[in-house]
Motif scaffolding. Structure first.
Motif, PDB file in Angstrom:
ATOM      1  N   ALA A  28      31.333  40.385  36.703  1.00  0.00           N
ATOM      2  CA  ALA A  28      32.183  41.095  37.661  1.00  0.00           C
ATOM      3  C   ALA A  28      32.598  40.177  38.802  1.00  0.00           C
ATOM      4  O   ALA A  28      33.753  40.189  39.239  1.00  0.00           O
ATOM      5  N   ALA A  29      31.659  39.332  39.265  1.00  0.00           N
ATOM      6  CA  ALA A  29      31.981  38.409  40.352  1.00  0.00           C
ATOM      7  C   ALA A  29      33.051  37.416  39.909  1.00  0.00           C
ATOM      8  O   ALA A  29      33.969  37.084  40.668  1.00  0.00           O
ATOM      9  N   LEU A  30      32.941  36.950  38.657  1.00  0.00           N
ATOM     10  CA  LEU A  30      33.943  35.993  38.169  1.00  0.00           C
ATOM     11  C   LEU A  30      35.317  36.660  38.063  1.00  0.00           C
ATOM     12  O   LEU A  30      36.346  36.039  38.338  1.00  0.00           O
ATOM     13  N   VAL A  36      41.050  36.671  43.376  1.00  0.00           N
ATOM     14  CA  VAL A  36      41.317  35.872  44.579  1.00  0.00           C
ATOM     15  C   VAL A  36      42.148  34.642  44.213  1.00  0.00           C
ATOM     16  O   VAL A  36      43.126  34.299  44.886  1.00  0.00           O
ATOM     17  N   LEU A  37      41.766  33.980  43.114  1.00  0.00           N
ATOM     18  CA  LEU A  37      42.483  32.764  42.705  1.00  0.00           C
ATOM     19  C   LEU A  37      43.928  33.075  42.342  1.00  0.00           C
ATOM     20  O   LEU A  37      44.854  32.374  42.753  1.00  0.00           O
ATOM     21  N   LEU A  38      44.118  34.151  41.566  1.00  0.00           N
ATOM     22  CA  LEU A  38      45.478  34.529  41.178  1.00  0.00           C
ATOM     23  C   LEU A  38      46.316  34.848  42.411  1.00  0.00           C
ATOM     24  O   LEU A  38      47.467  34.430  42.519  1.00  0.00           O
ATOM     25  N   ALA A  39      45.723  35.580  43.338  1.00  0.00           N
ATOM     26  CA  ALA A  39      46.450  35.994  44.538  1.00  0.00           C
ATOM     27  C   ALA A  39      46.854  34.795  45.382  1.00  0.00           C
ATOM     28  O   ALA A  39      47.805  34.866  46.155  1.00  0.00           O
ATOM     29  N   THR A  40      46.123  33.680  45.252  1.00  0.00           N
ATOM     30  CA  THR A  40      46.459  32.517  46.059  1.00  0.00           C
ATOM     31  C   THR A  40      47.130  31.445  45.203  1.00  0.00           C
ATOM     32  O   THR A  40      47.168  30.276  45.577  1.00  0.00           O
ATOM     33  N   VAL A  47      40.417  26.816  36.641  1.00  0.00           N
ATOM     34  CA  VAL A  47      39.345  26.567  37.609  1.00  0.00           C
ATOM     35  C   VAL A  47      37.981  26.795  36.959  1.00  0.00           C
ATOM     36  O   VAL A  47      37.081  25.957  37.045  1.00  0.00           O
ATOM     37  N   TYR A  48      37.847  27.925  36.269  1.00  0.00           N
ATOM     38  CA  TYR A  48      36.557  28.242  35.664  1.00  0.00           C
ATOM     39  C   TYR A  48      36.203  27.252  34.558  1.00  0.00           C
ATOM     40  O   TYR A  48      35.048  26.869  34.396  1.00  0.00           O
ATOM     41  N   PHE A  49      37.209  26.850  33.794  1.00  0.00           N
ATOM     42  CA  PHE A  49      36.943  25.897  32.726  1.00  0.00           C
ATOM     43  C   PHE A  49      36.402  24.592  33.307  1.00  0.00           C
ATOM     44  O   PHE A  49      35.445  24.015  32.806  1.00  0.00           O
TER      45      PHE A  49
ATOM     46  N   SER B 113      37.286  29.141  54.969  1.00  0.00           N
ATOM     47  CA  SER B 113      37.574  27.736  54.732  1.00  0.00           C
ATOM     48  C   SER B 113      38.618  27.575  53.618  1.00  0.00           C
ATOM     49  O   SER B 113      39.516  26.732  53.692  1.00  0.00           O
ATOM     50  N   TYR B 114      38.514  28.443  52.605  1.00  0.00           N
ATOM     51  CA  TYR B 114      39.473  28.411  51.493  1.00  0.00           C
ATOM     52  C   TYR B 114      40.889  28.688  51.996  1.00  0.00           C
ATOM     53  O   TYR B 114      41.836  27.960  51.675  1.00  0.00           O
ATOM     54  N   PHE B 115      41.018  29.745  52.802  1.00  0.00           N
ATOM     55  CA  PHE B 115      42.336  30.066  53.361  1.00  0.00           C
ATOM     56  C   PHE B 115      42.848  28.915  54.226  1.00  0.00           C
ATOM     57  O   PHE B 115      44.018  28.536  54.146  1.00  0.00           O
TER      58      PHE B 115
END
Lengths: 367, 319
Positions: A28-30, A36-40, A47-49, B113-115
């Motif tokens: 769930a955390a991943l 978060v990664l997609l949104a940014t 990234v995970y790979f 920090s990420y932002f």
């Protein structure tokens, strides 16, 4: 408005949840991290790979991850031991620093002694310093009922300033006198270096075995001894413990000292097994103490599981820091660790409750 | 050493104490509703980085940019705390661990920090800052000038808030109901007060105030973005709530005491006083422990203690 879900207390807790919950939490955390990664604008798969590749794929990656995992196993045990009694010791960070200071001091002083003697002495010094530092928190909590969360955290900042003082702002015993322009710690004696053992190409640090022994010892202590039983009673009901004649204050101090000793042992491991000197900046940037809380929570405070989880989180942390760069921004490691802690704590409710959908009762029909 | 240095210390105590007060006032609202927020440090940092971003990117007049920075910092803090409220109120998780999770998630090596990295906040200065004002042109008046008439707008706002929040908590019906929720949610529930709503609203409000505290760091104190720049201020704010016995007025005094300790180093050094910087740096943290020990005596607790239901998730009895 009624909330769409409702929690219903479980009458019994199925065994399989004990290992399923940490796994579900991690996944769930991943997933949340991917959002978060997609949104940014980052590619989560990529990234995970790369984290997997750098942290777990191959002998070199695993050897590196074990280096990070070892201190985390100790700080994880530190948190688990205290949390199990309901004592929120978040001072593992400072207790680890103090352990490192003690162990480095002994490592420098015992120049020329046989390796075995130095290793044992460094472990003892690390444990003692960590235990004493945590005992401050314990005494204040037991004697004055002072909130241990805040005192243990304040001591982290104080330990960090003390560390900077020893290495950067003074000419202390721990500082290398040769380092004028770039202050650094004084290296411990060559023979004080702790060993690595190679299995199937993976270099396993001596301290990792010590962590396993410590975990087993804690497990036995909590499951099989009178002391462990008393800790359990205090955790469940401090009042009942008092009526039963258990000396709550001294147990509080002892548990915190034990907790601190484990973190201090982690500090000794950092000096003896990995850096061979008291590395102020290195310790401050690693944040082992805080990550240890994540490890303990995901392991559901089970000592043996803590060591296993430490390897997982160690790999993630190690890879995250190693990959840091323009397309792998810093801050990602902490973000993922925080998300794991969110899902771990949320996962706890799956043990206690069943989640049920709230059916809408339309009043018109009911009437 | 003359009386001059004392005035500088008092004036900077108020300056440095301002963000502490905002964060601690947020803590008062949150804890009065029965929710313990240990995520203040992370909440402040997310507020701070969002405010710094806004200062770099929002156009218009300087005043408008600063106002928007504060508003955006509040929104960021509010969202962060909404997450905490979801965990603590809806999911009824362990509040201590949930708060720690917020601080690790948002903290110095986390999302703030990420932002800062992906938005490039740290690479550029913060152009429009929260500056000290010269109120009525009285900033140069001896003694009271630097202390009272030469502070930032947020300091003046905080004074108004200290009064308003005292009235709100102790003189209004909603304030009474809020305290009931924190003291005895069962009773409040039986009276028809929505425990969930009160806890959500005040946790989010608390986060928004912590966000302002963060913006004060990135726009006034430093003023630029540095990872982990609050350096434990969020934790001191949590302790301040206890020192202030969950009362805004006492907390304001406590905030200025700690503001003085935080600013002492730079003030004395600027004056050429020779004293170890490390000892001064450690002083606020040592004092936090000392004062916590003092206020945790049994007498103080009986008279002025914490909300009785603080940290306890509320579960309605199932029928």
């Amino acid at each position: 408005m009624k909330s769409p879900i409702r929690l219903e207390r479980r009458l019994e807790q199925p065994k399989w949840l004990n290992w399923a919950i940490p796994l579900i939490s991690l996944v769930a955390a991943l997933i949340l991290g991917a959002i978060v990664l997609l949104a940014t604008g980052k590619n989560p798969w990529d990234v995970y790979f790369r984290i997997f590749e750098r942290g777990f794929a191959g002998t070199r990656a695993l050897s590196g991850s074990l280096k990070t995992a070892t201190p985390l196993a100790f700080t994880g045990l530190c948190a688990a031991v205290a949390f199990r009694m309901g004592l929120i010791n978040i001072g593992g960070e400072g207790q680890l620093y103090m352990g490192a200071v003690g162990a480095a001091g002994v490592g420098i002083a015992l120049d020329g002694q046989p390796t075995g003697v130095v290793v044992v002495a460094m472990c003892l010094a690390g444990m003692l310093c960590g235990a004493l530092y945590a005992a401050i928190v314990g005494v204040l909590r037991a004697k004055f009922n002072t909130n241990e969360i805040i005192t243990s955290l304040m001591l982290n900042y104080i330990a960090s300033i003390f560390l900077s003082y020893l290495i950067y702002n003074s000419t202390s015993y721990w500082r290398d006198p040769v380092s004028k322009n770039f202050p650094a710690g004084k290296p411990i004696a060559d023979r004080a270096e702790w060993n690595f053992f190679e299995f199937a190409g993976i270099k396993i640090p001596l301290a990792f075995f010590i962590a396993i022994i410590a975990a087993v010892a804690v497990s036995v202590l909590y499951k099989r001894t009178r002391f462990g039983f008393e800790v359990g009673v205090i955790a469940d009901s401090p009042k009942a413990a008092r009526y039963a004649g258990i000396r709550t204050s001294s147990t509080i101090i002892l548990v915190l000292a034990l907790s601190g000793a484990l973190a201090g042992l982690g500090g000794a491991a950092d000096v003896g097994n990995f850096r061979q000197l008291l590395d102020g900046k290195g310790l401050q940037m690693s944040g082992y103490g805080y990550t240890g809380i994540v490890v303990a929570a995901l392991a559901r405070l089970n000592p043996i599981t803590t060591v296993v989880v430490a390897v997982l989180i160690g790999g993630l942390t190690n890879a995250g820091f190693a990959l840091q760069g323009p397309d792998f921004p810093s801050g990602l490691v902490g973000t993922l660790q925080g998300l794991i802690l969110f899902t771990a704590v949320a996962g706890e409710i799956l043990i206690k409750y069943r989640i049920k959908a709230n059916r809408r009762v339309t009043t018109a029909v009911a009437a | 050493m003359n009386s001059n240095i004392l005035i500088i210390i008092i004036a900077s105590a108020i300056f440095y104490g301002t963000p502490l007060f905002f964060a601690a006032l947020g803590g008062i609202f949150t804890e009065r509703s029965g929710v313990l927020n240990l995520g203040v440090e992370g909440t402040m940092l997310l507020g701070g980085v969002s405010g710094a971003w806004a200062s770099q990117h929002v156009g218009g007049s300087a005043w408008f940019t600063v106002l928007m920075s504060i508003v955006i910092g509040m929104i960021a803090g509010g969202i962060t705390s909404a997450l905490l409220a979801f965990l603590c109120v809806t999911l009824k998780t362990n509040q201590t661990v949930a708060g720690l999770a917020i601080t690790i998630f948002a903290g110095a090596v986390g999302l703030s920090s990420y932002f800062a990295n992906i938005w490039g906040v740290a690479e550029n200065p913060v152009p429009r800052q929260i500056r000290r004002l010269d109120v009525f042109g009285l900033a140069d008046t001896p003694i009271v000038g630097p202390i009272i008439f030469n502070q930032t707008i947020l300091t003046y706002v905080s004074w108004v808030l200290a009064v308003l929040s005292t009235v709100y908590l102790f003189r209004t019906r909603i304030g009474l109901q809020l305290r009931a929720v924190g003291e005895s949610p069962q009773t409040a529930d039986a009276m028809g007060i929505s425990v969930v709503k009160y806890r959500y609203v005040h946790t989010i409000l608390g986060g928004a105030l912590a966000g302002i505290g963060g913006v004060f760091y990135s726009l006034a104190i430093v003023p630029t973005w540095v990872d982990g720049m609050t350096k434990g201020a969020g934790w001191i704010a949590i302790a301040l709530v206890i020192f202030g016995f969950w009362r805004p007025s006492l907390t304001l005094l406590g905030a200025y005491l700690f503001g003085a300790l935080q600013s002492l180093g730079s003030t004395l050094k600027a004056r050429g006083v020779n004293i170890s910087g490390d000892i001064l740096d450690a002083l606020p943290f040592v004092m936090t422990i000392v004062v916590l020990v003092l206020v945790s005596s049994r007498f103080a607790h009986r008279k002025l203690g914490a909300p009785a239901a603080l940290g306890v998730p509320y579960e309605r009895e199932e029928r």
